[in-house]
Design an enzyme around this catalytic site. Sequence first.
Site, PDB file in Angstrom:
ATOM      1  N   LYS A 178     -13.529  50.224 -12.710  1.00 25.70           N
ATOM      2  CA  LYS A 178     -12.762  51.207 -13.490  1.00 25.70           C
ATOM      3  C   LYS A 178     -12.412  52.412 -12.624  1.00 25.70           C
ATOM      4  O   LYS A 178     -11.263  52.861 -12.602  1.00 25.70           O
ATOM      5  CB  LYS A 178     -13.609  51.672 -14.683  1.00 25.70           C
ATOM      6  CG  LYS A 178     -13.073  52.904 -15.376  1.00 25.70           C
ATOM      7  CD  LYS A 178     -13.930  53.321 -16.557  1.00 25.70           C
ATOM      8  CE  LYS A 178     -15.069  54.251 -16.239  1.00 25.70           C
ATOM      9  NZ  LYS A 178     -14.693  55.638 -15.946  1.00 25.70           N
ATOM     10  N   ASN A 179     -13.412  52.921 -11.891  1.00 29.19           N
ATOM     11  CA  ASN A 179     -13.192  54.165 -11.155  1.00 29.19           C
ATOM     12  C   ASN A 179     -12.359  53.974  -9.889  1.00 29.19           C
ATOM     13  O   ASN A 179     -12.010  54.954  -9.224  1.00 29.19           O
ATOM     14  CB  ASN A 179     -14.534  54.821 -10.808  1.00 29.19           C
ATOM     15  CG  ASN A 179     -15.180  55.436 -12.041  1.00 29.19           C
ATOM     16  OD1 ASN A 179     -14.570  55.475 -13.117  1.00 29.19           O
ATOM     17  ND2 ASN A 179     -16.406  55.916 -11.889  1.00 29.19           N
ATOM     18  N   CYS A 185     -16.466  62.396 -20.465  1.00 30.04           N
ATOM     19  CA  CYS A 185     -17.839  62.314 -20.949  1.00 30.04           C
ATOM     20  C   CYS A 185     -18.491  63.685 -21.010  1.00 30.04           C
ATOM     21  O   CYS A 185     -18.227  64.553 -20.176  1.00 30.04           O
ATOM     22  CB  CYS A 185     -18.654  61.432 -19.999  1.00 30.04           C
ATOM     23  SG  CYS A 185     -18.419  59.684 -20.295  1.00 30.04           S
ATOM     24  N   ARG A 211     -17.489  70.287 -16.012  1.00 29.34           N
ATOM     25  CA  ARG A 211     -16.772  69.494 -15.005  1.00 29.34           C
ATOM     26  C   ARG A 211     -15.446  70.155 -14.695  1.00 29.34           C
ATOM     27  O   ARG A 211     -14.392  69.690 -15.109  1.00 29.34           O
ATOM     28  CB  ARG A 211     -16.579  68.065 -15.513  1.00 29.34           C
ATOM     29  CG  ARG A 211     -17.881  67.349 -15.724  1.00 29.34           C
ATOM     30  CD  ARG A 211     -17.686  65.956 -16.245  1.00 29.34           C
ATOM     31  NE  ARG A 211     -17.297  65.003 -15.214  1.00 29.34           N
ATOM     32  CZ  ARG A 211     -17.074  63.724 -15.456  1.00 29.34           C
ATOM     33  NH1 ARG A 211     -17.193  63.257 -16.660  1.00 29.34           N
ATOM     34  NH2 ARG A 211     -16.714  62.908 -14.477  1.00 29.34           N
ATOM     35  N   ASP A 233     -23.964  57.846 -11.985  1.00 29.26           N
ATOM     36  CA  ASP A 233     -23.527  56.958 -13.064  1.00 29.26           C
ATOM     37  C   ASP A 233     -24.539  55.854 -13.380  1.00 29.26           C
ATOM     38  O   ASP A 233     -24.332  55.063 -14.286  1.00 29.26           O
ATOM     39  CB  ASP A 233     -22.169  56.315 -12.727  1.00 29.26           C
ATOM     40  CG  ASP A 233     -21.026  57.298 -12.922  1.00 29.26           C
ATOM     41  OD1 ASP A 233     -21.270  58.415 -13.409  1.00 29.26           O
ATOM     42  OD2 ASP A 233     -19.875  56.949 -12.579  1.00 29.26           O
ATOM     43  N   ARG A 288     -15.201  52.342 -23.026  1.00 26.35           N
ATOM     44  CA  ARG A 288     -14.405  52.960 -21.959  1.00 26.35           C
ATOM     45  C   ARG A 288     -14.698  52.329 -20.598  1.00 26.35           C
ATOM     46  O   ARG A 288     -13.907  52.468 -19.668  1.00 26.35           O
ATOM     47  CB  ARG A 288     -14.683  54.472 -21.866  1.00 26.35           C
ATOM     48  CG  ARG A 288     -14.199  55.249 -23.062  1.00 26.35           C
ATOM     49  CD  ARG A 288     -14.502  56.725 -22.909  1.00 26.35           C
ATOM     50  NE  ARG A 288     -14.058  57.205 -21.609  1.00 26.35           N
ATOM     51  CZ  ARG A 288     -14.533  58.278 -21.004  1.00 26.35           C
ATOM     52  NH1 ARG A 288     -15.459  59.004 -21.575  1.00 26.35           N
ATOM     53  NH2 ARG A 288     -14.069  58.631 -19.829  1.00 26.35           N
TER      54      ARG A 288
END
Length: 425
Positions: free
Chosen positions: A23-24, A118, A123, A307, A399
């Site tokens: 995903k990232n 999230c 952030r 993560d 997600r």
Amino acid sequence: MNDRMIIRGGRPLIGSIVTQGAKNAALPVMASALLLRGGRLTLKRVPDLQDIHTMADLLRHLGADITFAGGNMTIDVPDELKWDTPADLVRRMRASSLVLGPLVARCGRAVLPLPGGCAIGSRPIDFHLKGLVRMGAEIDLEQGSVHARTGGLSATRICLDFPSVGATENMLMTAALTPGESVIENAAREPEISNLSQSLRLMGATVEGDGTSTIRVVGTSRLQSATVEIIPDRIEASTYLLAGVMTRGEITVTDIVPEYLQALVCKLEEAGVPVETSGNSVSVSCKGLKWNGVTLKTLPYPGFPTDLQPQIMAALCMAEGTSVIHESVFDSRYVHVAEFKRMGGKIDIQGNTVVVTGVHKLMGTEVRASDLRAGAALILMGLAAGGETVVCGLKHVWRGYESLMEKMKSIGADIELLADDKSAV
Ligand code: UD1
């Protein structure tokens, strides 16, 4: 999409899981398509996830035409793009900030509502903005939105205050469409940065040094169509390995680059978990296993990933002895601790450090996911716990984990989605 799941825990999970595309990595590569002026970016192995659809909707809003089926995505970008981004899409996902650099480089301006994502601490995107200013953008913050404009960017040297993944990606993309040599110092070294660098190279920019702290980019005023393969998702693969550990099962994850999992493998071995690596797969074999507590600190890659902090904490809840975890990347990423405690986890928070005292049994109850990885960790807790666990707040989990229900069931998990019922939430 259903928001609650029931887990009947206590069964060892056994089998093999094919790793999804990361995903990232897919999100920044998708954003990089905006650098094209009339062209197509084709992506292979794109995971079918909520965040990917959010980014696709954002790119469509800006003018791109997108097809997505069976992991293959094509992004056709017209000559003219819009440069304003809608708050409802941007606030869904922090990675929306990845369109900022490409839009400034390509359109000379951008409007971006400050992004969401999230709930894992403050952030900000100040590093992204400072980098763009250094390259010649003017930035104003008006009514919760970033307004950026430039009469022309200049290649330059950018030194990041922290090896931020997103800021490195924004700078890389901006530099790729800015003629001349830019250098990013203190760059993030994550494999996802190298996937984006590879994409930019295929589009015609020169990018050297990705995977190290200094990345050199020679940009060009026009980039070309390209086809890019997305790398495997190291966080997804690691989550399934930890499910194997916690349920004392036997799990193999395939289609992964084992090197990406080194930080986890080292910690598992330190804890006494046997790990085997062969070719493009990694296995844990944990029948009857007892594992020991460890000390770890989350760090930028190649350090232990933040993560994975909630998922390894779940496993350490059942370790022999005491573990210490220090979260050094985000400032409040312990929201899951309260839920872990409700399942019998013995955890003490002291600032950014937690001390986990291992217990022999966890007990199922109703718990709520506060963010993506916390949700994954609560599922692991439920799989290891006695009795029934109901995990609410699954919208966060969708997600990031493709086909989670199917994959978990294929290795023997007794899990079921519950019909949405507002009174029970
Ligand atoms: C990316 C990942 C996310 C992961 C994180 C750290 C994506 C889509 N998301 O997020 O899953 O948890 O890396 O590995 O790839 N910071 C600032 N100012 C900035 C930017 C960052 O202070 O302008 C701080 C953040 O608040 C955080 C730290 O730097 O404390 C690291 O953040 P960063 O690496 O930027 O994370 P993301 O790119 O948002």
